[in-house]
Design a protein around this motif. Structure first.
Motif, PDB file in Angstrom:
ATOM      1  N   VAL A   4      -6.884   6.555  -1.261  1.00  0.00           N
ATOM      2  CA  VAL A   4      -8.334   6.744  -1.179  1.00  0.00           C
ATOM      3  C   VAL A   4      -8.992   5.522  -0.527  1.00  0.00           C
ATOM      4  O   VAL A   4      -9.953   5.664   0.244  1.00  0.00           O
ATOM      5  CB  VAL A   4      -8.932   7.053  -2.572  1.00  0.00           C
ATOM      6  N   LEU A   5      -8.489   4.317  -0.800  1.00  0.00           N
ATOM      7  CA  LEU A   5      -9.054   3.116  -0.178  1.00  0.00           C
ATOM      8  C   LEU A   5      -8.723   3.054   1.308  1.00  0.00           C
ATOM      9  O   LEU A   5      -9.571   2.686   2.124  1.00  0.00           O
ATOM     10  CB  LEU A   5      -8.547   1.863  -0.893  1.00  0.00           C
ATOM     11  N   VAL A   6      -7.499   3.432   1.654  1.00  0.00           N
ATOM     12  CA  VAL A   6      -7.115   3.464   3.070  1.00  0.00           C
ATOM     13  C   VAL A   6      -7.959   4.498   3.812  1.00  0.00           C
ATOM     14  O   VAL A   6      -8.457   4.229   4.911  1.00  0.00           O
ATOM     15  CB  VAL A   6      -5.604   3.761   3.212  1.00  0.00           C
ATOM     16  N   ALA A   7      -8.149   5.665   3.196  1.00  0.00           N
ATOM     17  CA  ALA A   7      -8.981   6.708   3.816  1.00  0.00           C
ATOM     18  C   ALA A   7     -10.422   6.230   3.969  1.00  0.00           C
ATOM     19  O   ALA A   7     -11.069   6.498   4.992  1.00  0.00           O
ATOM     20  CB  ALA A   7      -8.924   7.990   2.983  1.00  0.00           C
ATOM     21  N   TYR A   8     -10.940   5.529   2.960  1.00  0.00           N
ATOM     22  CA  TYR A   8     -12.302   4.998   3.021  1.00  0.00           C
ATOM     23  C   TYR A   8     -12.442   4.034   4.204  1.00  0.00           C
ATOM     24  O   TYR A   8     -13.391   4.142   4.987  1.00  0.00           O
ATOM     25  CB  TYR A   8     -12.653   4.284   1.714  1.00  0.00           C
ATOM     26  N   VAL A   9     -11.497   3.101   4.325  1.00  0.00           N
ATOM     27  CA  VAL A   9     -11.561   2.113   5.409  1.00  0.00           C
ATOM     28  C   VAL A   9     -11.523   2.808   6.768  1.00  0.00           C
ATOM     29  O   VAL A   9     -12.327   2.509   7.661  1.00  0.00           O
ATOM     30  CB  VAL A   9     -10.416   1.083   5.286  1.00  0.00           C
ATOM     31  N   HIS A  10     -10.615   3.778   6.927  1.00  0.00           N
ATOM     32  CA  HIS A  10     -10.518   4.478   8.216  1.00  0.00           C
ATOM     33  C   HIS A  10     -11.764   5.316   8.504  1.00  0.00           C
ATOM     34  O   HIS A  10     -12.224   5.374   9.649  1.00  0.00           O
ATOM     35  CB  HIS A  10      -9.262   5.349   8.257  1.00  0.00           C
ATOM     36  N   PHE A  11     -12.322   5.950   7.475  1.00  0.00           N
ATOM     37  CA  PHE A  11     -13.530   6.759   7.670  1.00  0.00           C
ATOM     38  C   PHE A  11     -14.717   5.888   8.078  1.00  0.00           C
ATOM     39  O   PHE A  11     -15.427   6.203   9.036  1.00  0.00           O
ATOM     40  CB  PHE A  11     -13.859   7.552   6.397  1.00  0.00           C
ATOM     41  N   GLN A 151     -19.516  -1.124   5.590  1.00  0.00           N
ATOM     42  CA  GLN A 151     -18.534  -1.838   6.408  1.00  0.00           C
ATOM     43  C   GLN A 151     -18.074  -3.107   5.717  1.00  0.00           C
ATOM     44  O   GLN A 151     -16.909  -3.475   5.799  1.00  0.00           O
ATOM     45  CB  GLN A 151     -19.117  -2.160   7.787  1.00  0.00           C
ATOM     46  N   ALA A 152     -18.972  -3.777   5.002  1.00  0.00           N
ATOM     47  CA  ALA A 152     -18.587  -4.994   4.259  1.00  0.00           C
ATOM     48  C   ALA A 152     -17.582  -4.646   3.162  1.00  0.00           C
ATOM     49  O   ALA A 152     -16.625  -5.393   2.929  1.00  0.00           O
ATOM     50  CB  ALA A 152     -19.829  -5.670   3.674  1.00  0.00           C
ATOM     51  N   VAL A 153     -17.782  -3.511   2.499  1.00  0.00           N
ATOM     52  CA  VAL A 153     -16.814  -3.069   1.486  1.00  0.00           C
ATOM     53  C   VAL A 153     -15.466  -2.770   2.145  1.00  0.00           C
ATOM     54  O   VAL A 153     -14.408  -3.135   1.619  1.00  0.00           O
ATOM     55  CB  VAL A 153     -17.353  -1.842   0.711  1.00  0.00           C
ATOM     56  N   ALA A 154     -15.487  -2.133   3.307  1.00  0.00           N
ATOM     57  CA  ALA A 154     -14.248  -1.860   4.044  1.00  0.00           C
ATOM     58  C   ALA A 154     -13.554  -3.165   4.435  1.00  0.00           C
ATOM     59  O   ALA A 154     -12.318  -3.261   4.370  1.00  0.00           O
ATOM     60  CB  ALA A 154     -14.540  -1.009   5.274  1.00  0.00           C
TER      61      ALA A 154
END
Length: 168
Positions: A4-11, A151-154
């Motif tokens: 879910v974190l990887v998907a969030y970063v890519h999204f 974006q900062a969270v990513a």
């Protein structure tokens, strides 16, 4: 790293890349507005809207391009010490400093949202001869601060992954 974190970063990276690419073309809109301004002044019928519209477009260009600049790491920073760190040293430094950025962006997002709601409710207008409503540009500013916070969270997730030895 959890999927879910990887998907969030890519999204978020994809979203800000598309918004940033769109924002790059706003420079041409600014140029077109300035050409219209020049032509109307040369014809001795100056348009009242050109200066403000160019300013609003410049704000949109700058604000919507900021999350993309943050993502691609083209923002300005003092590299006197930071530039000498290893990749993991930079990630560790960024993990701590990104919280300051997220706090700042949270405060700015809160203020921008509050100002946008006020502007919409009161039908706030710019006190000039053209008198455009202000809620559209304030909405863009609010959106941009939201995208920058996401974006900062990513970036935080990516830096934690770097410290754990995972490539995102």
């Amino acid at each position: 790293m959890p999927r879910v974190l990887v998907a969030y970063v890519h999204f978020i990276d994809g979203l800000n890349r598309r918004v940033g690419r769109f924002a790059m073309y706003l420079l041409y809109v600014i140029m077109a507005i300035m050409i219209v301004s020049m032509l109307t002044k040369a014809a001795h019928v100056p348009a009242l809207w050109t200066l403000e519209m160019a300013q609003f477009t410049l704000v949109a260009y700058y604000m919507l391009g900021a999350p993309f600049a943050l993502q691609t790491d083209v923002n300005v920073r003092m590299d006197l010490i930071y530039g000498r760190f290893s990749h993991k040293g930079r990630a560790l430094t960024d993990v701590f400093t990104v919280f300051c950025l997220m706090f700042y962006l949270g405060v700015m997002l809160y203020g921008a949202f509050d100002s946008t709601v006020y502007s919409f409710e009161m039908s706030e207008r710019n006190p000039t001869a053209w008198r455009p409503v202000l809620w559209p540009i304030k909405s863009i500013i609010t959106l941009a601060f939201g995208l920058m916070l996401l974006q900062a969270v990513a970036l935080l997730i990516r830096d934690v992954a770097t410290l754990r030895g995972v490539k995102l």
